[in-house]
Design an enzyme around this catalytic site. Sequence first.
Site, PDB file in Angstrom:
ATOM      1  N   GLY A 169      40.410   9.579  11.816  1.00  0.00           N
ATOM      2  CA  GLY A 169      40.409   8.123  11.937  1.00  0.00           C
ATOM      3  C   GLY A 169      39.145   7.663  12.637  1.00  0.00           C
ATOM      4  N   GLY A 170      39.248   6.495  13.265  1.00  0.00           N
ATOM      5  CA  GLY A 170      38.081   5.932  13.957  1.00  0.00           C
ATOM      6  C   GLY A 170      37.550   6.848  15.042  1.00  0.00           C
ATOM      7  N   GLY A 404       1.953  12.820  -1.079  1.00  0.00           N
ATOM      8  CA  GLY A 404       2.619  12.063  -0.016  1.00  0.00           C
ATOM      9  C   GLY A 404       3.363  12.975   0.937  1.00  0.00           C
ATOM     10  N   ALA A 405       3.904  14.064   0.406  1.00  0.00           N
ATOM     11  CA  ALA A 405       4.678  14.967   1.252  1.00  0.00           C
ATOM     12  C   ALA A 405       3.787  15.591   2.322  1.00  0.00           C
ATOM     13  CB  ALA A 405       5.343  16.043   0.404  1.00  0.00           C
TER      14      ALA A 405
HETATM   15  C1  HXC Z   1      50.713  10.130  20.484  1.00  0.00           C
HETATM   16  C2  HXC Z   1      50.636  12.178  19.450  1.00  0.00           C
HETATM   17  C3  HXC Z   1      49.620  11.724  18.576  1.00  0.00           C
HETATM   18  C4  HXC Z   1      49.172  10.379  18.732  1.00  0.00           C
HETATM   19  C5  HXC Z   1      50.028  13.774  18.092  1.00  0.00           C
HETATM   20  N1  HXC Z   1      50.848  13.443  19.100  1.00  0.00           N
HETATM   21  N2  HXC Z   1      49.270  12.727  17.747  1.00  0.00           N
HETATM   22  N3  HXC Z   1      51.152  11.393  20.391  1.00  0.00           N
HETATM   23  N4  HXC Z   1      49.739   9.626  19.705  1.00  0.00           N
HETATM   24  N5  HXC Z   1      48.198   9.888  17.960  1.00  0.00           N
HETATM   25  C6  HXC Z   1      51.819  14.321  19.752  1.00  0.00           C
HETATM   26  C7  HXC Z   1      52.985  14.694  18.867  1.00  0.00           C
HETATM   27  O1  HXC Z   1      53.999  13.719  18.981  1.00  0.00           O
HETATM   28  C8  HXC Z   1      53.410  16.020  19.468  1.00  0.00           C
HETATM   29  O2  HXC Z   1      54.139  15.772  20.648  1.00  0.00           O
HETATM   30  C9  HXC Z   1      52.101  16.632  19.899  1.00  0.00           C
HETATM   31  O3  HXC Z   1      51.168  15.552  20.006  1.00  0.00           O
HETATM   32  C10 HXC Z   1      51.554  17.625  18.905  1.00  0.00           C
HETATM   33  O4  HXC Z   1      51.590  17.027  17.627  1.00  0.00           O
HETATM   34  P1  HXC Z   1      52.162  17.810  16.359  1.00  0.00           P
HETATM   35  O5  HXC Z   1      52.268  16.805  15.275  1.00  0.00           O
HETATM   36  O6  HXC Z   1      53.361  18.590  16.733  1.00  0.00           O
HETATM   37  O7  HXC Z   1      50.957  18.829  16.095  1.00  0.00           O
HETATM   38  P2  HXC Z   1      50.387  19.329  14.726  1.00  0.00           P
HETATM   39  O8  HXC Z   1      51.469  19.724  13.802  1.00  0.00           O
HETATM   40  O9  HXC Z   1      49.365  20.333  15.082  1.00  0.00           O
HETATM   41  O10 HXC Z   1      49.666  18.064  14.067  1.00  0.00           O
HETATM   42  C11 HXC Z   1      48.559  17.467  14.693  1.00  0.00           C
HETATM   43  C12 HXC Z   1      48.215  16.120  14.017  1.00  0.00           C
HETATM   44  C13 HXC Z   1      49.465  15.223  13.981  1.00  0.00           C
HETATM   45  C14 HXC Z   1      47.730  16.412  12.593  1.00  0.00           C
HETATM   46  C15 HXC Z   1      47.064  15.527  14.817  1.00  0.00           C
HETATM   47  O11 HXC Z   1      50.046  15.196  15.289  1.00  0.00           O
HETATM   48  C16 HXC Z   1      49.157  13.827  13.565  1.00  0.00           C
HETATM   49  O12 HXC Z   1      48.990  13.542  12.370  1.00  0.00           O
HETATM   50  N6  HXC Z   1      49.106  12.895  14.534  1.00  0.00           N
HETATM   51  C17 HXC Z   1      48.861  11.514  14.281  1.00  0.00           C
HETATM   52  C18 HXC Z   1      47.429  11.308  13.905  1.00  0.00           C
HETATM   53  C19 HXC Z   1      47.103   9.853  13.727  1.00  0.00           C
HETATM   54  O13 HXC Z   1      47.495   9.218  12.754  1.00  0.00           O
HETATM   55  N7  HXC Z   1      46.453   9.282  14.748  1.00  0.00           N
HETATM   56  C20 HXC Z   1      45.990   7.967  14.716  1.00  0.00           C
HETATM   57  C21 HXC Z   1      44.670   8.026  13.946  1.00  0.00           C
HETATM   58  S1  HXC Z   1      43.910   6.451  13.892  1.00  0.00           S
HETATM   59  P3  HXC Z   1      55.204  16.815  21.211  1.00  0.00           P
HETATM   60  O14 HXC Z   1      55.836  16.092  22.361  1.00  0.00           O
HETATM   61  O15 HXC Z   1      56.149  17.095  20.091  1.00  0.00           O
HETATM   62  O16 HXC Z   1      54.456  18.009  21.641  1.00  0.00           O
HETATM   63  C22 HXC Z   1      42.929   6.497  15.195  1.00  0.00           C
HETATM   64  C23 HXC Z   1      42.220   5.233  15.381  1.00  0.00           C
HETATM   65  C24 HXC Z   1      41.044   5.361  16.265  1.00  0.00           C
HETATM   66  O17 HXC Z   1      42.813   7.403  15.915  1.00  0.00           O
HETATM   67  C25 HXC Z   1      40.389   4.025  16.223  1.00  0.00           C
HETATM   68  C26 HXC Z   1      39.102   3.986  16.948  1.00  0.00           C
HETATM   69  C27 HXC Z   1      38.491   2.611  16.850  1.00  0.00           C
END
Ligand code: HXC
Length: 510
Positions: A169-170, A404-405
């Site tokens: 993501g971002g 040019g290069a």
């Molecule tokens: C809160 C989160 C989290 C998040 C993971 N966790 N991502 N908690 N916010 N964004 C937590 C899970 O609940 C879990 O908690 C632990 O971290 C491990 O995650 P798992 O899913 O069990 O791990 P894994 O299977 O390895 O998968 C990792 C992952 C997945 C692929 C990163 O967790 C995932 O898809 N997370 C969401 C990603 C996402 O959509 N993020 C937002 C992106 S947008 P427990 O308690 O069970 O251990 C963004 C915007 C930025 O970031 C903008 C900037 C301007």
Amino acid sequence: MRDILAELEAQRAAARAGGGERRIAAQHAKGKLTARERIELLLDEGSFEEFDMFVRHRCTDFGMQDERPAGDGVVTGWGTINGRMVYVFSQDFTVFGGSLSEAHAEKICKIMDMAIQNGAPVIGINDSGGARIQEGVASLAGYAAVFQRNILASGVVPQISLIMGPCAGGAVYSPAMTDFIFMVKDTSYMFVTGPEVVRTVTNEVVSAEELGGARTHTTRSSVADGAFENDVELLSEMRRLFDFLPLSNRGPVPVRPFFDDPARIEPSLDTLIPENPNQPYDIKELILKVADEGDFFEIQADFAANIVIGFIRIEGSTVGVVANQPMVLAGCLDIDASRKAARFVRFCDAFGIPILTFVDVPGFLPGTEQEYRGIIKHGAKLLFAYGEATVPKVTVLLRKCYGGAYVVMASKHLRGDFNYAWPTAEVAVMGAKGAVEILHRADRDDPERIARATREYEKRFANPFVAAERGFVDEVIMPHSTRRRVARAFASLRTKKLQNPWKKHDNMPL
Ligand code: HXC
């Protein structure tokens, strides 16, 4: 008193435990080290000073008030690498998946502010699920605060991003604005939108690894500057890279002890250039023979291999090297090579690192693919970067220096300080074959006349002396003495002072 000390120790131990044994075991099972283990390997033993170990998030939604681990998913502080100062943050995937909350971002921002103020690099270890979902817009604001600091720190202190887990993501835009990105093979990935979103929107089916793994980013997208087999290898290579870098734009390039004679003669270089002009040779052989102790830290080795970039030392001082590679696309400049080298030249110039350029370039790569994708604008990036650079610039013309290069590759015309040529250099508008085809179009069915015209052209132009006559080449040197000549040139340029006219900033062809 004793109780208070014990309480402090207990609190520290709780913070150090991160997300707990189960999650640490899961992290290890994936072949990944924990945030703290990574810092330990990166920094000198016992040098890490932690900040904000007891910071906790302030979120009360989704039951978060009941789960407030100390440190909030990121370990921050400073330490040393071979005795030189560095600020570090390391996201802890075992705590809320290393996700970024408002408090987590504040911790990162604090060390970035100190790095800018005190003039030391920042190394960020990224291993995060992205924005902390429970915190919503506060988390987005946190990212933006980090981005803003990446921008302000750019050109002030070196910034290095290590991608050692998810970065999606971002969140990818913070590493994207740092100087170098390195990844770990198989356990790290970066993408703006993940495979699920890609499938929904474009119907493309792609794995996370294919979409944004280390291979993709080091060979296709060029987002990453290198990839390593595992956490340990990455961290030890980062210590090696760090030793080449100045601490800030205010500091000198590091000088390390060296045991290699700067006047070392390399007789093998006299035969490096093959007799046949169409035969390639490996430019890395020259780089290694000129460098102190043959130590070369290559950047983006697997992308646009027709140009080679990286750091060496000469007389112990860091030098950035840019060199055409005749083994790939005959060393032509194309869009990828121009972008790759331009960014590197700008990094060196921003941090006062002298630039050594080895030239063997037959020209820009022809073709509709290159033209349609804008080789004009992209090629201009390298021209612009060399032309605006005020650091010491030493250039060695080796063989083909055409058109040019040739001008682009740190020529005398772009304020090159020392422009040496080997006797094998050919400084001309183009190679003999191309030139004769144009000038003697009417004779194209007469092989004898064509051969004679080619010989004449070669005799007149396929040498360094026409350019040397005009002072575009400062001296024609023996290949075997290249290291000595280059070392003396850089030594004489240590006091170089050159300033561009005042401006807010330039408008380089992005
Ligand atoms: C809160 C989160 C989290 C998040 C993971 N966790 N991502 N908690 N916010 N964004 C937590 C899970 O609940 C879990 O908690 C632990 O971290 C491990 O995650 P798992 O899913 O069990 O791990 P894994 O299977 O390895 O998968 C990792 C992952 C997945 C692929 C990163 O967790 C995932 O898809 N997370 C969401 C990603 C996402 O959509 N993020 C937002 C992106 S947008 P427990 O308690 O069970 O251990 C963004 C915007 C930025 O970031 C903008 C900037 C301007």
